[in-house]
Design an enzyme around this catalytic site. Structure first.
Site, mmCIF file in Angstrom:
data_model
loop_
_atom_site.group_PDB
_atom_site.id
_atom_site.type_symbol
_atom_site.label_atom_id
_atom_site.label_comp_id
_atom_site.label_asym_id
_atom_site.label_seq_id
_atom_site.Cartn_x
_atom_site.Cartn_y
_atom_site.Cartn_z
ATOM 1 N N HIS A 218 53.482 28.625 39.827
ATOM 2 C CA HIS A 218 53.919 27.881 38.639
ATOM 3 C C HIS A 218 55.177 27.054 38.914
ATOM 4 C CE1 HIS A 218 51.025 29.503 35.763
ATOM 5 N NE2 HIS A 218 51.135 30.628 36.439
ATOM 6 N N THR A 246 49.727 26.982 44.875
ATOM 7 C CA THR A 246 48.428 26.523 44.387
ATOM 8 C C THR A 246 48.391 25.009 44.329
ATOM 9 O OG1 THR A 246 46.814 26.727 42.599
ATOM 10 C CG2 THR A 246 49.111 26.574 41.949
ATOM 11 N N LYS A 249 47.712 23.537 39.720
ATOM 12 C CA LYS A 249 48.608 23.380 38.575
ATOM 13 C C LYS A 249 49.354 22.054 38.689
ATOM 14 C CE LYS A 249 48.765 28.286 37.510
ATOM 15 N NZ LYS A 249 47.567 28.646 38.303
ATOM 16 N N THR A 278 34.099 32.624 52.957
ATOM 17 C CA THR A 278 33.869 31.758 51.798
ATOM 18 C C THR A 278 33.796 30.302 52.227
ATOM 19 O OG1 THR A 278 34.585 31.346 49.519
ATOM 20 C CG2 THR A 278 36.293 31.360 51.192
ATOM 21 N N THR A 364 45.921 39.840 28.933
ATOM 22 C CA THR A 364 46.763 38.888 29.665
ATOM 23 C C THR A 364 48.241 39.184 29.437
ATOM 24 O OG1 THR A 364 45.024 37.223 29.402
ATOM 25 C CG2 THR A 364 47.201 36.450 30.065
#
Length: 406
Positions: A218, A246, A249, A278, A364
């Site tokens: 974040h 990430t 975001k 993956t 959450t």
């Protein structure tokens, strides 16, 4: 399938609904170039709404250069990577972006994953399970992805109080030097918005010979002169062993990554099942992310504008007595503390005002801390802020909610 299974599914879903914690997804379609405006699909048709809960904090998902780079890469390379990273899926875009991310955090190497969740899960589970005599010291409010990774590692864990350096010191001191200690924590909490004292945590961890694993999802793109996160802003990136971030975001796309020493990154690359087995991210995503990361290393425009919108919203909420957590970050949690009323306010915002904010309920956040998690972006304007604050004020009276005392 045996009917008894469906009965059990239905029973637990009904219990969730009675508690007010059943999740309903708002179906939206963003208008390119007009964010925060979006189209909301309902059983009765469509309506225009303004989005106030997106993690596209800086609006880079709408950036024309990012979109153009994605289009060019898709026409050049096709839709997908075509395989796992090990089997035909490592493209030139992967190598370029990993170099760019390593440079962003002043680390020797970086490694891409399909999401931030997978990056945390795969990295922490690998570190815990592969390092001999390991113990993971986890902040009590760490994200579910970190908790899952630690759980999957099946090693001993110690939970320390959120951002409490003294408690971490006590926990670390209980183990001798033969223990391989891993301290895992977040820079900015996704729901409360508080910021960790990274330098102090790293000092304690380093004094005990611990590896530090920092989740900056974040914060990357938003904080620091080049978007390197809180660790860059505080000047302590060199004290953190592994930084996780990430692309989903502030950078406006999808994907996760870690950055660290060449050895640590190669270790996780070589042993993490969540990476090995993956399919690799598509070239178009990587090309867009490459432009986004490079842009935010240079531009301060988006960061400055978002910061101004956050400050303005907090000021307007204070004017109306709408309670919110006062934190130093960009996440504005408007506190309702009741699951049914939280959903009610969110529904009324959408139906009566065309404002989309997702209610955040248990699990959450803990029960009794239900909230609207509002995230002003670089693309919101002063009129948007005023309209949201006025709407919340109306609903605070309509729903008989307590106002903050000035």
């Amino acid at each position: 399938m045996d009917h008894s299974f469906n009965l059990q599914f239905q029973k637990q879903l009904e219990a969730l609904k009675e508690e007010g914690n059943y999740r309903v997804f708002a179906e939206i379609e963003r208008y390119r170039g007009e964010f925060p405006k979006a189209r909301n699909y309902t059983p009765d048709g469509t309506r225009d709404v303004s989005v106030w809960c997106s993690n596209d904090y800086l609006g880079m998902g709408q950036n024309t250069e990012v979109i153009q780079a994605m289009s060019d890469a898709a026409w050049q390379s096709g839709a997908g990577a075509g395989g796992t990273r090990n089997i035909s899926g490592t493209t030139h875009y992967h190598e370029l972006l990993e170099q760019e991310l390593a440079d962003l955090h002043n680390k020797e190497a970086a490694l891409l994953f399909t999401s931030g969740y997978v990056a945390n899960w795969a990295s922490l589970s690998t570190l815990g399970s592969r390092l001999p005599n390991a113990v993971i010291f986890s902040d009590e409010k760490n994200h579910a992805s970190m908790i899952e990774g630690i759980r999957h590692s099946r090693v001993r864990k110690e939970i320390w109080q959120r951002n409490n350096v003294e408690d971490l010191e006590r926990k670390l001191s209980a183990y001798d030097s033969s223990t391989m200690k891993i301290v895992a924590f977040e820079s900015i909490h996704s729901m409360d918005g508080d910021i960790a004292p990274i330098g102090e945590i790293c000092e304690v961890a380093n004094n005990h010979g611990a590896l530090t694993y920092l989740d900056e999802v974040h914060a990357v793109g938003i904080y620091g002169h080049r978007g390197g996160g809180i660790a860059e802003q505080d000047g302590v990136m060199d004290q953190v062993s592994i930084i996780q971030g990430t692309l989903g975001k502030a950078y406006g796309l999808i994907g996760g990554y870690i950055a660290g020493s060449r050895e640590s990154v190669d270790f996780i690359r070589s042993f993490a099942s969540g990476f090995i087995f993956t399919t690799a991210l598509p070239p178009a995503i990587l090309a867009g992310a490459l432009v986004s990361v490079r842009h935010l290393k240079e531009s301060q425009v988006e960061r400055t504008r978002q910061k101004n919108m956050v400050h303005l919203l907090r000021s307007r909420l204070d004017d109306h007595g709408v309670p919110h957590i006062d934190n130093p970050g960009h996440i504005v949690p408007v506190m309702i503390k009741d699951p049914a009323k939280c959903k009610m306010v969110a529904d009324l915002l959408l139906e009566d005002f065309g404002i989309y904010v997702q209610p955040i309920n248990y699990p959450t956040v803990p029960k009794g801390t239900e909230r609207l998690r509002i995230t002003p972006s670089a693309l919101h304007g002063e009129k948007d802020v005023d309209y949201l604050a006025d709407a919340l004020s109306v609903l605070w009276s309509q729903c008989a909610l307590s106002r903050a005392v000035a």
